[in-house]
Design an enzyme around this catalytic site. Structure first.
Site, PDB file in Angstrom:
ATOM      1  N   ASN A  31      70.948  86.119 -83.811  1.00  0.00           N
ATOM      2  CA  ASN A  31      70.395  86.210 -85.165  1.00  0.00           C
ATOM      3  C   ASN A  31      70.265  87.660 -85.616  1.00  0.00           C
ATOM      4  OD1 ASN A  31      69.627  83.606 -83.978  1.00  0.00           O
ATOM      5  ND2 ASN A  31      68.454  83.309 -85.860  1.00  0.00           N
ATOM      6  N   GLU A  81      73.589  83.730 -88.377  1.00  0.00           N
ATOM      7  CA  GLU A  81      73.636  83.560 -86.921  1.00  0.00           C
ATOM      8  C   GLU A  81      75.075  83.520 -86.436  1.00  0.00           C
ATOM      9  OE1 GLU A  81      71.192  80.367 -85.527  1.00  0.00           O
ATOM     10  OE2 GLU A  81      69.845  80.468 -87.241  1.00  0.00           O
ATOM     11  N   ILE A  84      79.192  83.867 -80.533  1.00  0.00           N
ATOM     12  CA  ILE A  84      80.379  84.558 -80.030  1.00  0.00           C
ATOM     13  C   ILE A  84      81.072  83.652 -79.020  1.00  0.00           C
ATOM     14  CG2 ILE A  84      81.239  86.643 -78.897  1.00  0.00           C
ATOM     15  CD1 ILE A  84      78.673  88.061 -79.872  1.00  0.00           C
ATOM     16  N   HIS A  86      82.554  83.529 -76.220  1.00  0.00           N
ATOM     17  CA  HIS A  86      82.699  84.296 -74.983  1.00  0.00           C
ATOM     18  C   HIS A  86      81.465  84.012 -74.139  1.00  0.00           C
ATOM     19  CE1 HIS A  86      83.747  87.611 -72.308  1.00  0.00           C
ATOM     20  NE2 HIS A  86      82.486  88.018 -72.371  1.00  0.00           N
ATOM     21  N   TYR A  93      69.586  90.735 -76.775  1.00  0.00           N
ATOM     22  CA  TYR A  93      68.577  91.034 -77.796  1.00  0.00           C
ATOM     23  C   TYR A  93      68.398  92.544 -77.893  1.00  0.00           C
ATOM     24  CZ  TYR A  93      67.164  86.104 -77.707  1.00  0.00           C
ATOM     25  OH  TYR A  93      67.143  84.745 -77.789  1.00  0.00           O
ATOM     26  N   LYS A 109      75.777  71.051 -93.521  1.00  0.00           N
ATOM     27  CA  LYS A 109      75.575  69.606 -93.672  1.00  0.00           C
ATOM     28  C   LYS A 109      74.357  69.175 -92.887  1.00  0.00           C
ATOM     29  CE  LYS A 109      79.745  68.516 -92.268  1.00  0.00           C
ATOM     30  NZ  LYS A 109      81.165  68.212 -92.157  1.00  0.00           N
ATOM     31  N   PHE A 111      72.924  66.403 -90.274  1.00  0.00           N
ATOM     32  CA  PHE A 111      73.508  65.510 -89.280  1.00  0.00           C
ATOM     33  C   PHE A 111      72.484  64.471 -88.847  1.00  0.00           C
ATOM     34  CE2 PHE A 111      76.074  69.328 -89.101  1.00  0.00           C
ATOM     35  CZ  PHE A 111      77.355  68.800 -89.132  1.00  0.00           C
TER      36      PHE A 111
HETATM   37  P1  ADP Z   1      67.303  82.650 -80.667  1.00  0.00           P
HETATM   38  O1  ADP Z   1      66.549  81.548 -81.331  1.00  0.00           O
HETATM   39  O2  ADP Z   1      66.403  83.748 -80.152  1.00  0.00           O
HETATM   40  O3  ADP Z   1      68.417  83.181 -81.550  1.00  0.00           O
HETATM   41  P2  ADP Z   1      69.368  81.291 -79.117  1.00  0.00           P
HETATM   42  O4  ADP Z   1      69.151  80.070 -78.286  1.00  0.00           O
HETATM   43  O5  ADP Z   1      70.114  81.101 -80.422  1.00  0.00           O
HETATM   44  O6  ADP Z   1      67.961  81.984 -79.356  1.00  0.00           O
HETATM   45  O7  ADP Z   1      70.136  82.349 -78.207  1.00  0.00           O
HETATM   46  C1  ADP Z   1      70.611  83.528 -78.803  1.00  0.00           C
HETATM   47  C2  ADP Z   1      70.705  84.683 -77.834  1.00  0.00           C
HETATM   48  O8  ADP Z   1      71.542  84.350 -76.735  1.00  0.00           O
HETATM   49  C3  ADP Z   1      71.379  85.891 -78.493  1.00  0.00           C
HETATM   50  O9  ADP Z   1      70.452  86.689 -79.206  1.00  0.00           O
HETATM   51  C4  ADP Z   1      71.992  86.622 -77.299  1.00  0.00           C
HETATM   52  O10 ADP Z   1      71.065  87.551 -76.767  1.00  0.00           O
HETATM   53  C5  ADP Z   1      72.238  85.503 -76.275  1.00  0.00           C
HETATM   54  N1  ADP Z   1      73.637  85.100 -76.138  1.00  0.00           N
HETATM   55  C6  ADP Z   1      74.261  84.904 -74.938  1.00  0.00           C
HETATM   56  N2  ADP Z   1      75.523  84.525 -75.091  1.00  0.00           N
HETATM   57  C7  ADP Z   1      75.762  84.461 -76.441  1.00  0.00           C
HETATM   58  C8  ADP Z   1      76.928  84.125 -77.228  1.00  0.00           C
HETATM   59  N3  ADP Z   1      78.090  83.765 -76.640  1.00  0.00           N
HETATM   60  N4  ADP Z   1      76.825  84.173 -78.577  1.00  0.00           N
HETATM   61  C9  ADP Z   1      75.646  84.530 -79.158  1.00  0.00           C
HETATM   62  N5  ADP Z   1      74.522  84.853 -78.470  1.00  0.00           N
HETATM   63  C10 ADP Z   1      74.559  84.817 -77.110  1.00  0.00           C
HETATM   64 MG    MG Z   2      69.876  81.946 -82.509  1.00  0.00          MG
END
Ligand code: ADP
Ligand code: MG
Length: 157
Positions: A31, A81, A84, A86, A93, A109, A111
């Site tokens: 985010n 948001e 990625i 990968h 963070y 949408k 769901f």
């Molecule tokens: P949040 O509610 O804090 O955004 P998420 O469950 O959405 O929590 O997880 C997001 C965090 O996961 C990112 O901020 C990053 O640090 C980590 N992360 C690990 N792998 C990925 C990825 N492939 N794409 C995006 N974020 C990733």
């Molecule tokens: Mg998130």
């Protein structure tokens, strides 16, 4: 209206999200801070996009991105948001995420189930992978933007 601002270059810090458990679904989303979200054009269409993303000075990877109100979770705030495409060894963070948003996939949408949401996102990821392999989209992976000093915040140049 969705395409008018594209490609859109954006860089900013990764912050804690809403703790909705995206990671538990296998689809973590990095985010952007409220400040970065507010720097986006206010008329950019909400929905799902694809593009390229890079964490810090790392490699450039394919991504899918959502802009919007996240109706499934009845959010009251807009969010941007990035998922990625990968597998990272660790969370990132506080790091600087650089993205270029290239194309629009679909509007947001509602769901009926978590399963339906997950399968829609998996479809988005497949669509993003296909689109980003096209020569005109691969070109942006090599854009100078991804090699600028990471402290420099540039929104759409
Ligand atoms: P949040 O509610 O804090 O955004 P998420 O469950 O959405 O929590 O997880 C997001 C965090 O996961 C990112 O901020 C990053 O640090 C980590 N992360 C690990 N792998 C990925 C990825 N492939 N794409 C995006 N974020 C990733
Ligand atoms: Mg998130």
């Amino acid at each position: 209206a969705a395409m008018r601002h594209l490609p859109y270059f954006c860089r900013g810090e990764v912050v804690k999200g809403f703790g909705r458990g995206s990671k538990e679904l296998g689809i973590p989303t990095a985010n952007f801070s409220e400040q970065v979200v507010e720097s986006f054009p206010s008329d950019i269409s909400t929905g799902i996009y694809y593009g390229w993303a890079c964490v810090g000075n790392g490699d450039v990877h394919k991504m899918v991105l959502s802009i919007g109100w996240n109706p499934f979770y009845k959010n009251i705030k807009k969010s941007v948001e990035t998922h990625i495409i990968h597998t990272f060894k660790e969370d990132f963070y506080g790091e600087i995420l650089s993205i270029v948003i290239i194309g629009y996939i679909r509007p947001e949408k509602n769901f009926d189930s978590l399963e339906a949401l997950i399968s829609a996102i998996q479809g988005d990821i497949e669509e993003a992978k296909r689109q980003l392999d096209l020569p005109e989209h691969l070109k942006l992976k090599e854009d100078n933007f991804f090699h600028l000093p990471e402290g420099k915040i540039v929104n759409n140049h």
